[in-house]
Design a protein around this motif. Structure first.
Motif, PDB file in Angstrom:
ATOM      1  N   PRO A 280       0.805  -1.233   0.000  1.00 41.89           N
ATOM      2  CA  PRO A 280       0.000   0.000   0.000  1.00 41.89           C
ATOM      3  C   PRO A 280       0.838   1.283   0.000  1.00 41.89           C
ATOM      4  O   PRO A 280       0.288   2.353  -0.252  1.00 41.89           O
ATOM      5  CB  PRO A 280      -0.801  -0.082   1.313  1.00 41.89           C
ATOM      6  N   ALA A 281       2.136   1.183   0.307  1.00 40.42           N
ATOM      7  CA  ALA A 281       2.961   2.397   0.403  1.00 40.42           C
ATOM      8  C   ALA A 281       3.515   2.772  -0.972  1.00 40.42           C
ATOM      9  O   ALA A 281       3.898   1.907  -1.757  1.00 40.42           O
ATOM     10  CB  ALA A 281       4.110   2.167   1.380  1.00 40.42           C
ATOM     11  N   GLU A 282       3.579   4.076  -1.239  1.00 38.71           N
ATOM     12  CA  GLU A 282       4.111   4.528  -2.532  1.00 38.71           C
ATOM     13  C   GLU A 282       5.630   4.497  -2.560  1.00 38.71           C
ATOM     14  O   GLU A 282       6.244   4.338  -3.607  1.00 38.71           O
ATOM     15  CB  GLU A 282       3.652   5.958  -2.811  1.00 38.71           C
ATOM     16  N   HIS A 283       6.241   4.708  -1.377  1.00 39.57           N
ATOM     17  CA  HIS A 283       7.699   4.808  -1.328  1.00 39.57           C
ATOM     18  C   HIS A 283       8.250   3.933  -0.210  1.00 39.57           C
ATOM     19  O   HIS A 283       7.583   3.720   0.794  1.00 39.57           O
ATOM     20  CB  HIS A 283       8.143   6.260  -1.098  1.00 39.57           C
TER      21      HIS A 283
ATOM     22  N   TYR B 151      10.184   4.914  11.436  1.00 38.78           N
ATOM     23  CA  TYR B 151      11.418   4.894  10.649  1.00 38.78           C
ATOM     24  C   TYR B 151      11.119   4.838   9.141  1.00 38.78           C
ATOM     25  O   TYR B 151      11.940   5.246   8.329  1.00 38.78           O
ATOM     26  CB  TYR B 151      12.305   3.714  11.077  1.00 38.78           C
ATOM     27  N   CYS B 152       9.932   4.319   8.780  1.00 38.70           N
ATOM     28  CA  CYS B 152       9.546   4.266   7.368  1.00 38.70           C
ATOM     29  C   CYS B 152       8.922   5.586   6.919  1.00 38.70           C
ATOM     30  O   CYS B 152       9.093   5.995   5.778  1.00 38.70           O
ATOM     31  CB  CYS B 152       8.526   3.153   7.126  1.00 38.70           C
ATOM     32  N   HIS B 153       8.146   6.242   7.807  1.00 35.83           N
ATOM     33  CA  HIS B 153       7.328   7.382   7.376  1.00 35.83           C
ATOM     34  C   HIS B 153       7.566   8.654   8.194  1.00 35.83           C
ATOM     35  O   HIS B 153       7.094   9.716   7.793  1.00 35.83           O
ATOM     36  CB  HIS B 153       5.835   7.034   7.498  1.00 35.83           C
ATOM     37  N   GLY B 154       8.239   8.546   9.352  1.00 35.49           N
ATOM     38  CA  GLY B 154       8.340   9.684  10.269  1.00 35.49           C
ATOM     39  C   GLY B 154       8.950  10.917   9.618  1.00 35.49           C
ATOM     40  O   GLY B 154       8.448  12.025   9.779  1.00 35.49           O
TER      41      GLY B 154
END
Ligand code: FAD
Length: 310
Positions: free
Chosen positions: A44-47, A137-140
């Motif tokens: 679901p994540a774009e990056h 750590y993925c999106h912060g």
């Protein structure tokens, strides 16, 4: 048993963990099949972030490159679900797939990842991986200095809120199912983290973006991002089916090279470690690739010696 194909190794799951194991093994000139049904956890994540030299790449582009590399060294990619794994006497395994094919292999790598179980709060599932996320750590960094909300779904949500304070001074913890002690409240207040008591009714989404969180007995609290820790459930049915030992924490146990308690069965990535990031899962796959080839060489030596002396 009649089988469609024989391999040295069947890798089940083509995320970072499985593909990196396959890459090592195909380059070691092993006959490798990789079976996957195209549902990596971070789809679901774009990056994707936090992987040196791959930072910001799309998860699907990353896996596409990985598949091409593995196939380039002669591995076979199969688009299917492995629904049964059987160990047979004398060593080796059969992996049965939902397309009716059966593969026979000397060793198996299970890299099937985990399932994120989200709380049943309106808005959460719709925005998962975009502006409802779990991993700082993925999106912060991308959401730094924004108005962050944290849903209190387990005691770990308190430390989750404290951790997120590193990325923004505007953090609100929605207690939801949490029972906060005076000490919890004091430490949260000390760091300027707001607490909204009571159950959460909804994460409000408008014009393709999270707008805030509505408590069951209150008004919208404006937030642009909501963090929530899902219940992480390993997709380990194939491992437990063949008898792999499970630790007290409920997760299948492995050594540093991914060896389970069943000789010939290896496991890497999120299926054995919920904390594994993409780079960590890939590293586990790499270590398992070394170990599997080493273990197969030991079998090859024993077979060669037996053939000489018989
Ligand atoms: C929203 C979100 C965003 C994330 N962002 C990041 C990020 O920015 N950086 C980062 O490092 N990590 C991120 N992660 C974590 C990342 O998704 C995992 O670290 C990574 O996917 C683990 O890799 P894996 O190989 O163990 O499992 P997966 O990538 O989940 O791969 C498992 C594969 O096995 C397949 N499979 C499962 N069962 C079977 C079966 N029976 N037969 C055949 N195939 C099967 C699945 O279809 C899937 O393709 C994120 C996670 C989420 C949820």
């Amino acid at each position: 048993m009649a089988t469609d194909s024989d391999y040295d190794v069947v890798v089940i799951g083509a995320g970072a963990g499985g593909l990196n194991a396959a890459l090592l093994l195909a380059r070691a000139r092993r006959r490798v099949a990789v079976v996957d049904n195209g549902q990596p956890r971070n789809a679901p994540a774009e990056h994707m972030h936090g992987f040196l030299s791959r930072d910001g790449m799309s998860p699907s582009a990353f896996l596409e490159v990985g598949r091409e590399e593995v196939v380039g060294y002669g591995a076979t990619m199969i688009n299917a679900v492995v629904d049964d794994l059987v160990a047979f006497d004398g060593g080796g395994f059969t992996a049965s797939m939902d397309n009716g094919q059966v593969l026979r292999a000397r060793s198996v790598v299970v890299a099937t990842g985990l399932r994120d179980e989200l709380p049943d709060i309106p808005g959460v599932r719709d925005r998962w991986g975009r502006d409802v996320v779990h991993c700082p750590y993925c999106h912060g960094y991308e959401f730094r200095d924004q108005a962050l909300g944290v849903l209190g779904v387990s005691p770990g949500s308190i430390s989750h809120a404290q951790l997120l304070r590193q990325w923004s001074a505007d953090v609100t913890l929605f207690a939801h199912t949490l029972d906060l002690s005076d000490e919890d409240r004091a430490t949260l207040a000390a760091r300027g983290i707001e607490v909204v008591d009571g159950a959460v009714a909804e994460v409000v989404v408008r014009d393709d973006a999270v707008r805030g969180v509505v408590p069951a007995d209150g008004d919208l609290v404006a937030r642009s991002v909501v963090f929530v820790v899902p219940r992480m459930v390993p997709r380990d049915a194939l491992l437990t089916k063949v008898g792999c030992a499970v630790g007290e924490d409920g997760w299948v146990t492995v050594d540093k090279a991914g060896r389970t308690s069943v000789p010939g069965v290896y496991a890497v990535g999120n299926v054995i470690d919920p904390k594994a990031q993409v780079v960590t899962a890939a590293g586990m796959g790499c270590a398992a690739g070394f170990a599997i080839n080493f273990d197969l060489v030991q079998q090859d030596i024993a077979a060669a010696v037996a053939a000489k002396t018989s």
